[in-house]
Motif scaffolding. Structure first.
Motif, mmCIF file in Angstrom:
data_model
loop_
_atom_site.group_PDB
_atom_site.id
_atom_site.type_symbol
_atom_site.label_atom_id
_atom_site.label_comp_id
_atom_site.label_asym_id
_atom_site.label_seq_id
_atom_site.Cartn_x
_atom_site.Cartn_y
_atom_site.Cartn_z
ATOM 1 N N GLU A 26 0.830 -1.209 0.000
ATOM 2 C CA GLU A 26 0.000 0.000 0.000
ATOM 3 C C GLU A 26 0.863 1.256 0.000
ATOM 4 O O GLU A 26 0.563 2.223 -0.692
ATOM 5 N N ALA A 27 1.931 1.248 0.759
ATOM 6 C CA ALA A 27 2.807 2.420 0.838
ATOM 7 C C ALA A 27 3.447 2.709 -0.510
ATOM 8 O O ALA A 27 3.629 3.865 -0.895
ATOM 9 N N ARG A 28 3.782 1.679 -1.261
ATOM 10 C CA ARG A 28 4.431 1.874 -2.568
ATOM 11 C C ARG A 28 3.485 2.474 -3.601
ATOM 12 O O ARG A 28 3.917 2.996 -4.608
ATOM 13 N N SER A 29 2.185 2.394 -3.361
ATOM 14 C CA SER A 29 1.230 2.946 -4.323
ATOM 15 C C SER A 29 0.820 4.384 -3.984
ATOM 16 O O SER A 29 0.017 4.966 -4.691
ATOM 17 N N LEU A 30 1.385 4.955 -2.924
ATOM 18 C CA LEU A 30 1.021 6.312 -2.508
ATOM 19 C C LEU A 30 1.910 7.356 -3.178
ATOM 20 O O LEU A 30 2.849 7.021 -3.894
ATOM 21 N N GLN A 31 1.590 8.611 -2.910
ATOM 22 C CA GLN A 31 2.370 9.742 -3.431
ATOM 23 C C GLN A 31 3.811 9.633 -2.938
ATOM 24 O O GLN A 31 4.059 9.179 -1.819
ATOM 25 N N PRO A 32 4.786 10.053 -3.755
ATOM 26 C CA PRO A 32 6.202 9.932 -3.375
ATOM 27 C C PRO A 32 6.548 10.633 -2.058
ATOM 28 O O PRO A 32 7.369 10.142 -1.299
ATOM 29 N N SER A 33 5.906 11.762 -1.769
ATOM 30 C CA SER A 33 6.234 12.483 -0.539
ATOM 31 C C SER A 33 5.859 11.668 0.697
ATOM 32 O O SER A 33 6.591 11.660 1.691
ATOM 33 N N VAL A 34 4.747 10.973 0.653
ATOM 34 C CA VAL A 34 4.292 10.161 1.787
ATOM 35 C C VAL A 34 4.970 8.796 1.765
ATOM 36 O O VAL A 34 5.284 8.233 2.813
ATOM 37 N N LYS A 35 5.224 8.289 0.570
ATOM 38 C CA LYS A 35 5.763 6.947 0.406
ATOM 39 C C LYS A 35 7.125 6.790 1.087
ATOM 40 O O LYS A 35 7.375 5.800 1.776
ATOM 41 N N ALA A 36 8.009 7.750 0.918
ATOM 42 C CA ALA A 36 9.355 7.640 1.479
ATOM 43 C C ALA A 36 9.313 7.504 3.001
ATOM 44 O O ALA A 36 10.002 6.671 3.586
ATOM 45 N N MET A 37 8.475 8.323 3.632
ATOM 46 C CA MET A 37 8.375 8.288 5.098
ATOM 47 C C MET A 37 7.819 6.936 5.555
ATOM 48 O O MET A 37 8.347 6.317 6.484
ATOM 49 N N LEU A 38 6.762 6.465 4.877
ATOM 50 C CA LEU A 38 6.148 5.204 5.288
ATOM 51 C C LEU A 38 7.082 4.019 5.059
ATOM 52 O O LEU A 38 7.137 3.096 5.877
ATOM 53 N N LEU A 39 7.815 4.033 3.965
ATOM 54 C CA LEU A 39 8.737 2.926 3.696
ATOM 55 C C LEU A 39 9.862 2.868 4.728
ATOM 56 O O LEU A 39 10.298 1.782 5.125
ATOM 57 N N SER A 40 10.328 4.023 5.191
ATOM 58 C CA SER A 40 11.366 4.002 6.224
ATOM 59 C C SER A 40 10.806 3.433 7.532
ATOM 60 O O SER A 40 11.477 2.662 8.215
ATOM 61 N N LYS A 41 9.566 3.791 7.868
ATOM 62 C CA LYS A 41 8.945 3.225 9.075
ATOM 63 C C LYS A 41 8.752 1.714 8.915
ATOM 64 O O LYS A 41 8.970 0.960 9.863
ATOM 65 N N LEU A 42 8.364 1.300 7.713
ATOM 66 C CA LEU A 42 8.179 -0.134 7.480
ATOM 67 C C LEU A 42 9.501 -0.895 7.616
ATOM 68 O O LEU A 42 9.519 -2.028 8.118
ATOM 69 N N ARG A 43 10.614 -0.298 7.201
ATOM 70 C CA ARG A 43 11.923 -0.956 7.380
ATOM 71 C C ARG A 43 12.210 -1.144 8.875
ATOM 72 O O ARG A 43 12.734 -2.183 9.280
ATOM 73 N N GLU A 44 11.863 -0.131 9.673
ATOM 74 C CA GLU A 44 12.049 -0.257 11.127
ATOM 75 C C GLU A 44 11.191 -1.395 11.670
ATOM 76 O O GLU A 44 11.655 -2.203 12.490
ATOM 77 N N TYR A 45 9.935 -1.455 11.205
ATOM 78 C CA TYR A 45 9.043 -2.518 11.680
ATOM 79 C C TYR A 45 9.576 -3.889 11.273
ATOM 80 O O TYR A 45 9.526 -4.845 12.053
ATOM 81 N N LYS A 46 10.083 -4.004 10.044
ATOM 82 C CA LYS A 46 10.640 -5.276 9.589
ATOM 83 C C LYS A 46 11.840 -5.673 10.449
ATOM 84 O O LYS A 46 11.993 -6.841 10.824
ATOM 85 N N THR A 47 12.685 -4.697 10.755
ATOM 86 C CA THR A 47 13.852 -4.979 11.599
ATOM 87 C C THR A 47 13.408 -5.444 12.977
ATOM 88 O O THR A 47 13.931 -6.440 13.515
ATOM 89 N N ASP A 48 12.434 -4.730 13.569
ATOM 90 C CA ASP A 48 11.921 -5.131 14.880
ATOM 91 C C ASP A 48 11.316 -6.530 14.838
ATOM 92 O O ASP A 48 11.552 -7.349 15.742
ATOM 93 N N LEU A 49 10.560 -6.812 13.792
ATOM 94 C CA LEU A 49 9.937 -8.123 13.667
ATOM 95 C C LEU A 49 11.001 -9.205 13.516
ATOM 96 O O LEU A 49 10.906 -10.274 14.144
ATOM 97 N N ASN A 50 12.012 -8.941 12.712
ATOM 98 C CA ASN A 50 13.096 -9.926 12.559
ATOM 99 C C ASN A 50 13.825 -10.149 13.876
ATOM 100 O O ASN A 50 14.205 -11.279 14.205
ATOM 101 N N ASN A 51 14.033 -9.072 14.648
ATOM 102 C CA ASN A 51 14.660 -9.223 15.975
ATOM 103 C C ASN A 51 13.802 -10.094 16.886
ATOM 104 O O ASN A 51 14.325 -10.951 17.616
ATOM 105 N N LEU A 52 12.487 -9.881 16.851
ATOM 106 C CA LEU A 52 11.588 -10.708 17.671
ATOM 107 C C LEU A 52 11.637 -12.176 17.226
ATOM 108 O O LEU A 52 11.661 -13.083 18.057
#
Length: 171
Positions: A26-52
């Motif tokens: 969903e984040a990849r289909s949004l406007q570029p200005s919003v997409k970059a911020m959401l993708l960085s948050k998603l990378r954090e979530y992925k890292t946290d999930l992998n740590n768990l």
């Protein structure tokens, strides 16, 4: 009880992983200005999930060496998955640009067809007007010769009219 809790934790982690993937799409289909911020948050979530996930594996694994080996293998897989996700993102952007270009081509083609229809309509109108003018010309020319006869000496101004009416047909 321990197996049941472990199963619940793994199910929760799998559900979280699926949600993160959905959010990523969903984040990849949004406007570029919003997409970059959401993708960085998603990378954090992925890292946290992998740590768990790694922590759950360490807790469940009795062998420390096996856990360390799995962690090393997963970090290599995470890098490969990150590259794959980046490639997928570029592919989605390329597909989006291609779809946008296709839409523009379709719109241009539609405009061209409308313009062609308008041109045909204008040519038909011009043809009808030409036919009306020719009919009016044929109607006026014979009556103008009668007017010259009735006007007698003042017919010189109408002789030019007769000439223009008759000349194109060789008269």
């Amino acid at each position: 009880l321990k197996k049941q809790k472990l199963s619940e934790i793994k199910t929760g982690l799998d559900d979280a992983d699926a949600l993160i993937r959905k959010m990523d799409l969903e984040a990849r289909s949004l406007q570029p200005s919003v997409k970059a911020m959401l993708l960085s948050k998603l990378r954090e979530y992925k890292t946290d999930l992998n740590n768990l996930k790694n922590e759950v594996k360490r807790v469940t694994s009795g062998n420390v060496n096996q856990a360390a080996r799995d962690e090393l293998l997963e970090s290599g897989m995470a890098d490969a998955m990150m590259v794959s996700a980046d490639q997928r993102g570029r592919l989605l952007m390329s597909t989006e640009r291609l779809n946008h270009s296709t839409d523009r081509i379709k719109e241009s083609r539609r405009t061209m067809l409308e313009t062609e229809e308008l041109g045909v309509s204008i040519l038909q109108d011009l043809h009808q007007q030409r036919q009306s003018l020719l009919h009016a010309h044929n109607t006026v020319c014979p009556s103008s010769s009668l007017i010259v006869v009735y006007l007698g000496g003042h017919g010189w101004c109408y002789k030019s009219l007769i000439f223009t009416c008759v000349a194109p047909w060789g008269g």
